[in-house]
Design a protein around this motif. Sequence first.
Motif, PDB file in Angstrom:
ATOM      1  N   HIS A  81       3.085  -6.584  -5.676  1.00  0.00           N
ATOM      2  CA  HIS A  81       3.024  -5.916  -4.576  1.00  0.00           C
ATOM      3  C   HIS A  81       4.359  -5.330  -3.975  1.00  0.00           C
ATOM      4  O   HIS A  81       4.786  -4.340  -3.274  1.00  0.00           O
ATOM      5  CB  HIS A  81       1.881  -6.430  -3.797  1.00  0.00           C
TER       6      HIS A  81
ATOM      7  N   TYR B 171       6.324  -2.146  -3.417  1.00  0.00           N
ATOM      8  CA  TYR B 171       6.602  -1.457  -2.123  1.00  0.00           C
ATOM      9  C   TYR B 171       8.084  -0.919  -2.106  1.00  0.00           C
ATOM     10  O   TYR B 171       8.541   0.093  -1.519  1.00  0.00           O
ATOM     11  CB  TYR B 171       6.092  -2.416  -1.079  1.00  0.00           C
TER      12      TYR B 171
ATOM     13  N   GLU C 216       1.885   1.156   5.440  1.00  0.00           N
ATOM     14  CA  GLU C 216       2.565   1.462   4.123  1.00  0.00           C
ATOM     15  C   GLU C 216       2.222   0.534   3.096  1.00  0.00           C
ATOM     16  O   GLU C 216       1.746   1.005   2.063  1.00  0.00           O
ATOM     17  CB  GLU C 216       4.087   1.539   4.272  1.00  0.00           C
ATOM     18  N   PHE C 217       2.398  -0.731   3.500  1.00  0.00           N
ATOM     19  CA  PHE C 217       2.275  -1.837   2.331  1.00  0.00           C
ATOM     20  C   PHE C 217       0.853  -1.891   1.974  1.00  0.00           C
ATOM     21  O   PHE C 217       0.560  -2.395   0.771  1.00  0.00           O
ATOM     22  CB  PHE C 217       2.530  -3.071   3.142  1.00  0.00           C
TER      23      PHE C 217
ATOM     24  N   TYR D 200      -0.247  -0.634  -1.373  1.00  0.00           N
ATOM     25  CA  TYR D 200       0.267  -1.587  -2.609  1.00  0.00           C
ATOM     26  C   TYR D 200      -0.569  -2.844  -2.783  1.00  0.00           C
ATOM     27  O   TYR D 200      -0.708  -3.352  -3.855  1.00  0.00           O
ATOM     28  CB  TYR D 200       1.901  -1.746  -2.423  1.00  0.00           C
TER      29      TYR D 200
ATOM     30  N   PRO E  29      -1.127   2.815  -5.437  1.00  0.00           N
ATOM     31  CA  PRO E  29       0.001   3.338  -4.776  1.00  0.00           C
ATOM     32  C   PRO E  29       0.174   4.827  -4.840  1.00  0.00           C
ATOM     33  O   PRO E  29       1.293   5.546  -4.672  1.00  0.00           O
ATOM     34  CB  PRO E  29       1.154   2.571  -6.134  1.00  0.00           C
TER      35      PRO E  29
ATOM     36  N   LEU F   3       3.083   6.973   0.534  1.00  0.00           N
ATOM     37  CA  LEU F   3       3.844   6.211   1.314  1.00  0.00           C
ATOM     38  C   LEU F   3       4.068   6.472   2.813  1.00  0.00           C
ATOM     39  O   LEU F   3       4.569   7.906   3.110  1.00  0.00           O
ATOM     40  CB  LEU F   3       5.385   5.857   0.737  1.00  0.00           C
TER      41      LEU F   3
END
Length: 224
Positions: free
Chosen positions: A130, A134, A199-200, A203, A208, A212
């Motif tokens: 992950h 990222y 954002e994370f 992931y 994904p 982002l």
Amino acid sequence: MCTAREKEAISAYFKLLEKKGAKSGMLYKRSLFLDQFIPLLKNQPLERSSYSKAIEKIIKTIPADIWHDSLNTAREFYPFWMQDIKSIAAFSRQGGFDIQPLKWQPQPTSLKVLTDALKTAKFDATESRHLSAYKQALMDKGANQQLLDNRLNLAKILLLQLKGSPTDDARIYRVAVDVTLPLFKIDENKQLFLLVIREFYQYWIDNPDNNLGSDQGIEVTFID
């Protein structure tokens, strides 16, 4: 003392929770939080910033072990206070009302303890995957080394909070965020953490393909 506006919002909120099958104990806990929270909203304009400031104030007065429950109540109550019928309907359809709360929470800690732990922290294969995904996305966007380090460290802090959590319930991400966010005392750092967890998240759930920086996928703690 509640104004007519807040009384109406509370009534509508609890009617919906009861309709969804919320138990009396849960309703009582939410009412205890709102008893403290509502006075901070009195005579405030129906604006996102007013609500956020009220949350910032109350989170400083409540014990860490009820941060998540309290912030979750604030998150749920927001569209009722805003008198936003469309958002209430959408929130309800998407399962936004947590009537069967998750009992797991990270152990009480401090930001210093978490930051110090980064020096020796080890992440398993899934966590490393992950983080790598990222990191690559950030690099593809042209991130410099300092930006990479800062954002990856914040993602790692969240992963530290998630260690030992149940693996069959995606709500653990929100719980970890709710318990971690108030540890940041500097507003600039808090806002950066909010950005990183948004954002994370894509992931962390192995999605994904989402852009982002998208705000979709998780309701964050503060109404920012």
